[in-house]
Design an enzyme around this catalytic site. Structure first.
Site, PDB file in Angstrom:
ATOM      1  N   GLY A  10       0.824  -1.204   0.000  1.00  0.00           N
ATOM      2  CA  GLY A  10       0.000   0.000   0.000  1.00  0.00           C
ATOM      3  C   GLY A  10       0.853   1.246   0.000  1.00  0.00           C
ATOM      4  O   GLY A  10       1.849   1.337   0.707  1.00  0.00           O
ATOM      5  N   GLY A  11       0.441   2.216  -0.791  1.00  0.00           N
ATOM      6  CA  GLY A  11       1.184   3.469  -0.905  1.00  0.00           C
ATOM      7  C   GLY A  11       0.286   4.656  -0.673  1.00  0.00           C
ATOM      8  O   GLY A  11       0.285   5.631  -1.417  1.00  0.00           O
ATOM      9  N   GLY A  15       1.973   4.060   3.951  1.00  0.00           N
ATOM     10  CA  GLY A  15       2.937   3.261   3.210  1.00  0.00           C
ATOM     11  C   GLY A  15       4.057   4.111   2.629  1.00  0.00           C
ATOM     12  O   GLY A  15       5.227   3.728   2.652  1.00  0.00           O
ATOM     13  N   SER A 251     -16.539  17.595   3.902  1.00  0.00           N
ATOM     14  CA  SER A 251     -15.587  17.619   5.009  1.00  0.00           C
ATOM     15  C   SER A 251     -16.114  18.377   6.221  1.00  0.00           C
ATOM     16  O   SER A 251     -16.881  19.328   6.117  1.00  0.00           O
ATOM     17  CB  SER A 251     -14.292  18.270   4.540  1.00  0.00           C
ATOM     18  OG  SER A 251     -13.496  18.609   5.646  1.00  0.00           O
ATOM     19  N   ARG A 298     -17.706  13.533  15.942  1.00  0.00           N
ATOM     20  CA  ARG A 298     -18.445  12.937  14.828  1.00  0.00           C
ATOM     21  C   ARG A 298     -19.564  12.013  15.244  1.00  0.00           C
ATOM     22  O   ARG A 298     -20.643  12.042  14.675  1.00  0.00           O
ATOM     23  CB  ARG A 298     -17.478  12.145  13.982  1.00  0.00           C
ATOM     24  CG  ARG A 298     -16.505  13.061  13.360  1.00  0.00           C
ATOM     25  CD  ARG A 298     -15.741  12.413  12.284  1.00  0.00           C
ATOM     26  NE  ARG A 298     -15.064  13.496  11.605  1.00  0.00           N
ATOM     27  CZ  ARG A 298     -14.006  13.361  10.835  1.00  0.00           C
ATOM     28  NH1 ARG A 298     -13.517  12.158  10.648  1.00  0.00           N
ATOM     29  NH2 ARG A 298     -13.470  14.397  10.260  1.00  0.00           N
ATOM     30  N   HIS A 366     -17.337   5.903   7.092  1.00  0.00           N
ATOM     31  CA  HIS A 366     -16.228   6.785   6.742  1.00  0.00           C
ATOM     32  C   HIS A 366     -14.845   6.277   7.158  1.00  0.00           C
ATOM     33  O   HIS A 366     -13.864   6.515   6.467  1.00  0.00           O
ATOM     34  CB  HIS A 366     -16.491   8.128   7.422  1.00  0.00           C
ATOM     35  CG  HIS A 366     -15.465   9.174   7.148  1.00  0.00           C
ATOM     36  ND1 HIS A 366     -15.108   9.542   5.876  1.00  0.00           N
ATOM     37  CD2 HIS A 366     -14.717   9.946   7.978  1.00  0.00           C
ATOM     38  CE1 HIS A 366     -14.187  10.495   5.942  1.00  0.00           C
ATOM     39  NE2 HIS A 366     -13.925  10.752   7.199  1.00  0.00           N
ATOM     40  N   GLU A 404      -4.440   3.487   8.514  1.00  0.00           N
ATOM     41  CA  GLU A 404      -5.828   3.213   8.891  1.00  0.00           C
ATOM     42  C   GLU A 404      -6.061   1.732   9.183  1.00  0.00           C
ATOM     43  O   GLU A 404      -6.973   1.372   9.928  1.00  0.00           O
ATOM     44  CB  GLU A 404      -6.782   3.695   7.793  1.00  0.00           C
ATOM     45  CG  GLU A 404      -8.243   3.558   8.203  1.00  0.00           C
ATOM     46  CD  GLU A 404      -9.226   4.279   7.289  1.00  0.00           C
ATOM     47  OE1 GLU A 404      -8.811   5.200   6.558  1.00  0.00           O
ATOM     48  OE2 GLU A 404     -10.412   3.909   7.331  1.00  0.00           O
ATOM     49  N   LEU A 420      -4.759  11.589   9.286  1.00  0.00           N
ATOM     50  CA  LEU A 420      -3.608  11.892   8.441  1.00  0.00           C
ATOM     51  C   LEU A 420      -2.363  11.917   9.314  1.00  0.00           C
ATOM     52  O   LEU A 420      -1.296  11.451   8.926  1.00  0.00           O
ATOM     53  CB  LEU A 420      -3.809  13.236   7.741  1.00  0.00           C
ATOM     54  CG  LEU A 420      -5.023  13.305   6.804  1.00  0.00           C
ATOM     55  CD1 LEU A 420      -5.120  14.676   6.150  1.00  0.00           C
ATOM     56  CD2 LEU A 420      -4.941  12.232   5.737  1.00  0.00           C
TER      57      LEU A 420
END
Ligand SMILES: Cc1cc2nc3c(=O)[nH]c(=O)nc-3n(C[C@H](O)[C@H](O)[C@H](O)COP(=O)(O)OP(=O)(O)OC[C@H]3O[C@@H](n4cnc5c(N)ncnc54)[C@H](O)[C@@H]3O)c2cc1C
Ligand code: SF4
Ligand code: SF4
Ligand code: FES
Lengths: 655, 306
Positions: A10-11, A15, A251, A298, A366, A404, A420
């Site tokens: 994964g990138g 990753g 967002s 949230r 999400h 994640e 992030l």
């Protein structure tokens, strides 16, 4: 000894961050990804990335406060040392990304601009227009391309990870992959394998996630014996744009920049939104949560929007559930500067300009808080031991998980703009862990007997050939996927009830049996997307069952996992003495519940059934306290709780 | 100048369907949506094989885009003649027009299929949607093309900030709002290739695999061929993005040199088709003009340095 290599699956942000850092340490890396890494799902992140900064510091913010918000927001269901370390690294990570050329928005004087996100009272979030994830990912992608040019990184793009190669001792010695073009299956010797494959939203059919977020890579590790933690904690984002193929995210930054959520007080008021006077609008989040207003965490925003539509019947539209998210009171110039990208998305896909017309939104799946179980080593100061080979290793030695797809950091609920950060952070800290692992390694994977790799490859080849040859079952994988999504969305999102979860589990098992009878409409061996999708579908079931089972067994409400039958209502009494007694009883119950349920759900696959056990959570740094956003009687409960805590440990009640 | 950027390529496909706007079409029945519509797809089973058109009928649903159309086709995998066929291959990921994966030629125009809304396509061209792969890249299968050349071009122009390392060294250079507002748009390039599809100077480079060649050998040969050919507007623009970054500027010379080499800036005929099709509205021609000035300066510099 042959040269040691690391395989990163994964990138996305995680990753790429790991690859870049490993390369800096002089370690050769292979990357495998379903899509060219620059097209990974991380590009979708819009809002921003959190850290304490010079401005918030002067308002009393600290790394500690960020740490506290994160564990409080996550309802204390995460081991605290890694979270503390992450909060400490926050400012440094943003500085690094700044140096790598991320075009963060600037203040007039040229410093980084910040915005406020949910679950905090500080403006911690740095952002680059409304495409922060894209910009962060590109900066890392560029650095990795630099290492690729230098010959230290090799990319295997358009490859599907089929599972780890384990030796006789259960140690991970490599990875299996399939070339999505030629359909060749290959075994890659590797001295460590790092899974950074992102979330698993596609198990819910439609979500805010990208099309490769099937959880397949994780499921293949799970099938190989890796443990999966906290599966039932799936974040449903409060504001998404309902769509036929995808539920596109609106967002949280829309609310961060002042967006207001409301519904007409009159059910399904047919008037144009702009012509409905203030007095006939119900700003229900501001009304119910005066302190946080539209920026409640949230899970709470989601539940309230759900409640307004489903229970109170105040949905804006009759046949489709939605509420208004209104930005029209903000100047166009400011909106364009700060939110241009996401407003364009709305306009592009809905054909309506959100600068002049309130948007219509509804919650959508999400983020997966849960994921592969990973280890860590704690320092005396309560942080992470950097360079310990235990950092982010799964229970399978040599197999690591980051981003994640691991279960750390976000507990029962993730705060906006924290992911992030955790993705980049975990990428950066896994590299020195692997460096140590390789240093202590006695024999390079490339020096092992080739038969280990060849027999693992042959097994996968046989599975693939069998899948291709499957005819006559008549089941259509796309139809099964849709049914799976419907079941999961109904039973395991915003509101969860045991009877529904039981029924859903049975249905998912039936679907799993049907999925085993899928007939392929393409039996060729060239760019066969049909077989790749079918395999990913089949691999959704172990995770889907883990989510359902974990949710069924957890008889409480915590973060994103809400069971009305097991939630603790607010205080009812009006008489002060009686009210205090209720608050005491509330705290008793809270303590009992904490003792019983403040535990991570750990799932191990036995055959085709997930087996659930529980793991204690390291809450030694910040003692758990009730999460009371908006509960009736919150102040009193908080007071009672603080008194209790003070009586136990005089110094602990610092927050 | 605003030439027909849509069709610089010349697929002879019998039905000379042109620039997305066939004038004077009868808008079927004013309001009311069709029950179904036809999708014509240019298919190809593999590299070097002949392409062929195939027609599918798709039931109309509200809020469809081309991705959901392709999903319906994949799930049915039957043509209009009820013939069972292998599902059409295509690429996508984000479905929000930020990853660049799903680029193809739709009704004669290169664009992202995730943001191509069926309602609008049918308004422009009632009854039928036409899908073909991009023509400037070798077809892998059906609508999937090999765009590795785009990423190779980013290596050619060293599209990165050459930081010394990833340890904590404090913040990056302070930058004005103006600077941010200039670089941000350039940084939104998602390597989709629309600008290249539309560019008359960007020619397809297709290398066939040779007998007995390993993956690595084949990849090397492809790279060498790419490096001789036009880098493309996206890469020129990326070079300018990094040349304007306070740290990136440090190897601006090398980037400019790359643009002066074979397949560099001099190939650009300034047709400006690229800027017209970029979904991110990246000011490509501004970048190209800046690159032009930079190469001139560099040339004079080099001449003096001799
Ligand atoms: C719409 C949206 C907006 C968001 N906004 C924010 C935000 O503002 N702030 C924030 O902090 N977080 C945000 N998030 C969350 C955040 O974007 C993600 O959690 C994060 O990007 C995940 O990064 P990752 O590196 O773990 O994985 P990803 O970016 O998902 O990358 C996964 C990689 O794994 C590869 N892969 C997957 N399966 C396989 C396989 N079987 N074989 C080979 N390769 C495989 C993929 O090709 C890809 O390269 C948002 C999420 C969404 C959905
Ligand atoms: S301006 Fe240059 S790069 Fe752009 S389309 Fe024309 S020739 Fe191609
Ligand atoms: S410059 Fe525009 S058209 Fe060209 S690759 Fe980038 S985003 Fe696509
Ligand atoms: S799927 Fe990402 S741009 Fe269309």
């Amino acid at each position: 000894m042959a040269k040691q290599r690391v395989m990163v699956i994964g990138g996305g942000l995680a990753g790429l961050a790991a690859t870049m850092k490993l390369a800096e340490l002089g370690i050769a890396v292979d990357m495998m990804s379903l899509v060219p890494v620059k097209r990974s799902h991380s590009v979708c992140a819009q809002g921003g990335i959190n850290s304490v900064n010079d401005l918030t510091r002067q308002q009393g913010d600290t790394e500690w406060q960020h740490f506290d918000d994160t564990v409080y927001g996550g309802d204390f269901l995460q081991h605290q040392p890694p979270v503390k370390e992450m909060a400490d690294w926050g400012p440094k990570i943003i500085d690094l990304m700044d140096r790598l050329g991320v075009p963060f928005n600037r203040t007039q004087e040229g410093f980084l601009d910040r915005r406020r996100f949910g679950g905090t009272l500080y403006k911690r979030t740095a952002f680059a227009g409304a495409t922060t994830g894209q910009q962060l990912l590109y900066a890392l992608d560029e650095q990795v391309r630099r290492w690729e040019s230098a010959g230290l990184v090799r990319k295997f793009e358009y490859w599907d990870f089929l599972g780890p190669v384990l030796d006789g001792d259960g140690v991970c010695r490599g990875a299996l992959g399939q070339d999505l073009v030629s359909m060749e299956i290959r075994s890659f010797p590797a001295d460590a394998v790092v899974v950074a494959s992102g979330g698993c939203g596609l198990i819910y059919g439609r979500s805010t996630m990208s099309m490769v977020c099937t959880g397949s890579a994780v499921s293949r590790c799970f099938k190989a014996g890796a443990k999966y933690g906290n599966g039932e904690f799936i974040q449903v984002h409060p504001t998404a744009i309902p769509g036929a193929d995808k539920l596109r995210l609106m967002s949280e930054s829309a609310r961060g920049e002042g967006g207001r959520v409301w519904v007409p007080r009159k059910p399904q008021d047919q008037r144009d939104a702009k012509s409905i006077p203030e007095s006939e609008r119900y700003y229900f989040l501001e009304d119910r949560y005066p302190k946080y207003g539209n920026l409640v965490p949230r899970d709470i925003a989601t539940r309230e929007i759900f409640d307004i539509c489903v229970n109170e019947g105040l949905s804006v539209e009759r046949d489709r559930q939605c509420v208004y998210l209104d930005l029209t009171h903000i100047s166009k110039r400011e909106l364009d500067r700060k939110l241009g990208g996401i407003l364009d998305i709305y306009e592009k896909f809905q054909g309506v300009d959100p600068r002049t017309t309130p948007m219509k939104i509804f919650p959508a799946v999400h983020y997966s808080m849960g994921g592969l179980w990973v280890d860590y080593q704690r320092t005396a100061a309560g942080g992470l031991q950097i360079g310990s080979p235990k950092t982010h290793v799964t229970n399978v030695p040599g197999l690591y998980a980051i981003g994640e797809c691991d279960y750390q950091y976000h507990g029962a609920n993730r705060l906006g703009a924290n992911s992030l950060l955790s993705c980049i952070f975990t990428g950066l800290v896994v590299a020195p862990a692997i460096e140590t692992l390789l240093k202590n390694n006695k024999k390079a994977a490339a020096d092992l007997d080739a038969s280990l790799f060849e027999s693992a490859r042959r097994d996968k080849q046989r599975e693939h050939d069998a899948l291709l040859r499957r005819t006559g079952g008549g089941e259509n994988p796309y139809v099964i996927h849709q049914e799976l999504g419907d079941i999961m969305t109904r039973a395991a999102t915003v509101v969860r009830r045991n009877a529904q979860l039981d029924a859903a589990y049975d249905k998912v098992c039936e679907l799993e049996a049907r999925a085993a009878k899928c007939s392929l409409s393409d039996s060729g061996n060239w760019t066969n997307q049909n077989v790749v999708f079918t395999r990913a579908l089949i691999d959704m079931f172990p995770i889907a069952k883990t989510i359902l089972k974990g949710a069924r067994m957890r008889d409480e409400s915590r973060g994103a996992h809400f069971k009305p039958d097991f939630s603790m209502p607010g205080l009812k009494a009006t008489d002060p003495a009686e009210r205090r007694r209720e608050a005491e009883a509330w705290c008793d119950q809270f303590e009992a519940n904490t003792n019983k349920w403040l535990k991570s759900t750990i799932s191990t696959l036995k055959g085709t059934e997930p087996e659930i056990t529980y793991e204690d959570v390291d809450t030694s740094i910040i003692p758990p306290r009730p999460r009371l956003y908006g509960l009736v009687g919150a102040e009193l409960i908080e007071e009672v709780w603080k008194n209790r805590l003070a009586a136990k440990k005089p110094l602990a009640a610092s927050a | 100048m605003a030439a027909s950027h849509d069709h610089s390529h010349g697929h002879s496909n019998g039905n000379g369907h042109a620039n997305g706007h066939s004038d004077g079409h009868a808008d079927s029945n004013g309001h009311g949506k069709p029950d179904s519509f036809e999708v014509r797809i240019l298919r190809q089973d593999g590299p070097g094989q002949a392409s062929y058109w195939e027609r599918h009928r798709v039931a109309y649903e509200p809020d469809m885009n081309v991705i959901s159309v392709l999903q319906r086709i994949a799930s049915k995998a039957k043509t209009v003649d009820n013939e069972q066929v292998a599902p059409v291959a295509w690429e996508c990921n984000c479905l929000e027009e930020v990853c660049g994966a799903c680029t193809m030629v739709i009704n004669g125009r290169v664009r992202q299929s995730c943001s191509a809304l069926v309602d609008r396509l049918l308004t422009d061209n009632p009854g039928e949607i036409e899908l073909q792969p991009m023509t400037k890249f070798p077809v892998v299968r059906d609508l999937v093309v090999d765009r590795s050349r785009i990423f190779r071009a980013l290596q050619r122009v060293q599209a990165w900030v050459p930081v010394e390392g990833y340890y904590d060294m404090g913040a990056g250079p302070r930058q004005s709002q103006e600077q941010q507002e200039q670089s941000y748009p350039l940084s939104e390039c998602m390597s989709c290739g629309c600008c290249l599809e539309a560019c008359p100077q960007y020619l397809k480079v297709e290398i066939a695999r040779e007998e007995g060649e390993t993956d690595e050998q084949f990849a090397e040969r492809k790279k060498a061929a790419y490096d001789k050919n036009f880098v493309g507007a996206h890469a020129i623009s990326q070079a300018m993005l990094f040349n304007s970054h306070p740290t990136g500027r440090m190897n601006a010379g090398e980037r400019t040199d790359a643009l002066m080499g074979e397949g560099g800036l001099q190939i650009c005929g300034n047709a400006q088709n690229c800027v017209a099709v970029c979904p991110k509205h990246i000011p490509l021609t501004t970048s190209i003009a800046r690159a032009g000035r930079a190469t001139t300066v560099r040339m004079i510099q080099r001449w003096f340095d001799k």
